[in-house]
Every structure is written in C-alpha cells, then in structure tokens.
Design a protein around this motif. Structure first.
Motif, short mmCIF file in Angstrom:
data_model
loop_
_atom_site.label_atom_id
_atom_site.label_comp_id
_atom_site.label_asym_id
_atom_site.label_seq_id
_atom_site.Cartn_x
_atom_site.Cartn_y
_atom_site.Cartn_z
N GLY A 217 7.29 14.30 4.14
CA GLY A 217 6.82 13.64 2.94
C GLY A 217 7.96 13.02 2.14
O GLY A 217 8.97 12.59 2.70
N PHE A 218 7.82 12.99 0.82
CA PHE A 218 8.85 12.47 -0.07
C PHE A 218 9.68 13.62 -0.63
O PHE A 218 9.17 14.73 -0.80
N ASP A 219 10.94 13.34 -0.93
CA ASP A 219 11.81 14.36 -1.50
C ASP A 219 11.19 14.93 -2.78
O ASP A 219 10.80 14.19 -3.68
N GLY A 220 11.08 16.24 -2.84
CA GLY A 220 10.56 16.90 -4.02
C GLY A 220 9.07 16.83 -4.19
O GLY A 220 8.53 17.24 -5.23
N GLU A 221 8.36 16.31 -3.20
CA GLU A 221 6.91 16.17 -3.27
C GLU A 221 6.27 16.93 -2.11
O GLU A 221 6.83 16.95 -1.01
N GLY B 253 0.81 -1.21 0.00
CA GLY B 253 0.00 0.00 0.00
C GLY B 253 0.83 1.26 0.00
O GLY B 253 2.01 1.26 -0.37
N LEU B 254 0.21 2.34 0.41
CA LEU B 254 0.87 3.64 0.40
C LEU B 254 2.03 3.65 1.38
O LEU B 254 1.90 3.22 2.53
N ASP B 255 3.16 4.17 0.93
CA ASP B 255 4.32 4.35 1.80
C ASP B 255 3.95 5.34 2.90
O ASP B 255 3.52 6.46 2.63
N ARG B 256 4.11 4.92 4.15
CA ARG B 256 3.69 5.75 5.29
C ARG B 256 4.46 7.07 5.37
O ARG B 256 4.06 7.98 6.08
N GLN B 257 5.55 7.17 4.63
CA GLN B 257 6.30 8.43 4.60
C GLN B 257 5.43 9.57 4.09
O GLN B 257 5.69 10.74 4.40
N ALA B 258 4.39 9.24 3.34
CA ALA B 258 3.49 10.26 2.81
C ALA B 258 2.81 11.04 3.93
O ALA B 258 2.41 12.20 3.74
#
Length: 267
Positions: A83-87, A73-78
């Motif tokens: 968040g994610f680098d550059g996002e 599923g969705l990476d919990r880093q979201a």
C-alpha cells in the motif's frame, strides 16, 4: 479575477493538492502531473481539508489539475500488499471488520462531498483523462467545463469494484439510469462531444481555451447576488426529491425570503 491558480500564497499546499484564494474565487489544483494526478488517501484528506479551509468570502470554487490529465484515478499502489507509506493497504482493509471498512470509505468520501455545499458553486475544469476516482471528482462539482481532449471513464466495475466516491448519484441525475449503467458497466470512454450532448459537461472547448472559459463562467456566476444564487441552488438540488406541488411550495417560500431581504423586512 486573477488567474485560476492565484499567485497569492497558498492556503494549503500538500499531498498533491494546492488551495489558493482570490477574493470570492478559490482554486483547488491537483499538483502531481508526473503521476497524472493519481489519487491516494493522503490526497483525499488534503481535498477534505481544503473544503474546511475555505474562507466565508468564497462564492465560486474552481477545481483544476496540472499536466495533460485531470486525474488517472486511484493510484494502483493502493492494491499492492504494501500500500502507501503509513496507510493500511486496501488488502488489509478488506480483511478488517465491517465497521472499520465502512468508516474508512466514509472518510475517503469526505473529499468528494463538500463541493455540493449550498454556499458555493463549484466548477471542474477537466482535460485529458478523468478516470474512476478522477471521473467521480469531476462529478462532485456542480458544473463541468471540459477540454476537447477529455476522456471520462468509470473503470471500477472493470476492476471488480463499484464507484463508491459519491459519483453514482450525480451521474444518474445527469444522464439517466440506462446511460449511467452502460457507462459504469462497460467502463468505456466518454469524449467531449458526448459529454456535452448528454449533460455531463456544461461546455466543451479547445484545450488552450479551458482556463479562459472557466474564468468567464466564474465571473458570470459572481454577477448575481450571492443570496439569490444560494436560494436557487438549494431549490434545484431539492427538486430531485420533491413532488411538483412540494416544489411549488419551496419556490414560494424562497421567493418570500428574497423579497423580504430586498425590501429590508425582517422575518
């Protein structure tokens, strides 16, 4: 037909997604088994790009994943502040305007929509965990072949969210309202036997037979003339919105097109 993930040069290989093409069969592989193929906006953009890059010769698209899990599923880093680098983080998105948030989710959904195109038949080969976005990605395909260790779960509600990556429509069509609601609201796991019994899976096989089963199904799909398969898929998909009488009309029109084509008669 060669292996599911052809040895030919990949058409696309980035952000956890690899696309290879072997004549009429394309294979899209999730390639981050170390993270159980957890999903991110970058992966979703790569999946959408894979759809745009399909050659016109492709009739069957196989979706598979490396490792023991299809997708956790969705990476919990979201959900972290960074968040994610550059996002933009999901927290930042939630604080933005309605139009921006809607447009962003719509962009994410593009990774899940092209699998239903009328000119292809898509098959998800699913093993291990297929959770949340992973479950919805499997649902995006026309057909699903699962390993006997599969564990589907729609965990979004448990996190205070809803399934928003196009999974609710096919889930409802496959299992009906009551079971779809129960699966989504409880977030429970659905194993291989239940998935096959309820229509979530077309076929359940031992894990070591998954690739062979998908290969055989792809070959069977390629045995029929392409235009007949395209017309049949369109008929079946449209039947959900048509009345019985409207479907009768659609069947006659489709058959007329096929007969004229086979007879070499122009419109």
């Amino acid at each position: 037909m060669a292996s599911l993930d052809s040895v030919t040069e990949p058409v696309l290989d980035k952000d956890g997604v690899r696309l290879t093409v072997d004549d009429a069969v394309a294979t899209v592989t999730l390639t981050n088994p170390a993270k159980r193929n957890a999903q991110s906006p970058a992966l979703w953009r790569a999946l959408a790009e894979a759809g745009r890059l399909l050659p016109g010769t492709v009739r069957v698209v196989v979706l598979r994943a490396e490792g023991k899990s299809f997708s956790a599923g969705l990476d919990r880093q979201a959900f972290t502040p960074e968040g994610f680098d550059g996002e933009p983080s999901f927290i930042d998105l939630a604080r933005g305007g309605d139009a921006e948030l809607d447009a962003t989710i719509a962009e994410y959904q593009e990774a899940f929509t092209w699998w239903r195109r009328s000119d292809i038949v898509s098959i998800a080969a699913v093993q291990g965990h297929a959770i949340g976005a992973g479950f919805q990605l499997a649902l995006a395909c026309d057909l699903r072949v699962v390993a006997d260790d599969v564990q589907f779960a729609m965990r979004e509600t448990s996190l205070g969210l809803v399934p928003d990556l196009t999974g609710t429509h096919p889930l409802l069509a496959l299992v009906g309202y009551a079971r779809a609601l129960e699966i989504c609201a409880t977030g429970r796991f659905v194993g291989a036997a239940e998935a096959e019994r309820t229509g979530l899976a077309n076929l359940a096989v031992p894990a070591d037979q998954l690739d062979d089963a998908v290969r055989d199904l792809a070959a069977a799909l390629l045995a029929a003339p392409r235009d007949a398969v395209i017309e049949t898929k369109a008929l079946l998909r449209g039947a959900q919105e048509r009345s019985f009488e409207e479907q009768r009309v659609a069947e006659r029109a489709a058959q007329a097109r096929r007969l004229r084509d086979l007879a070499g008669v122009g419109e």
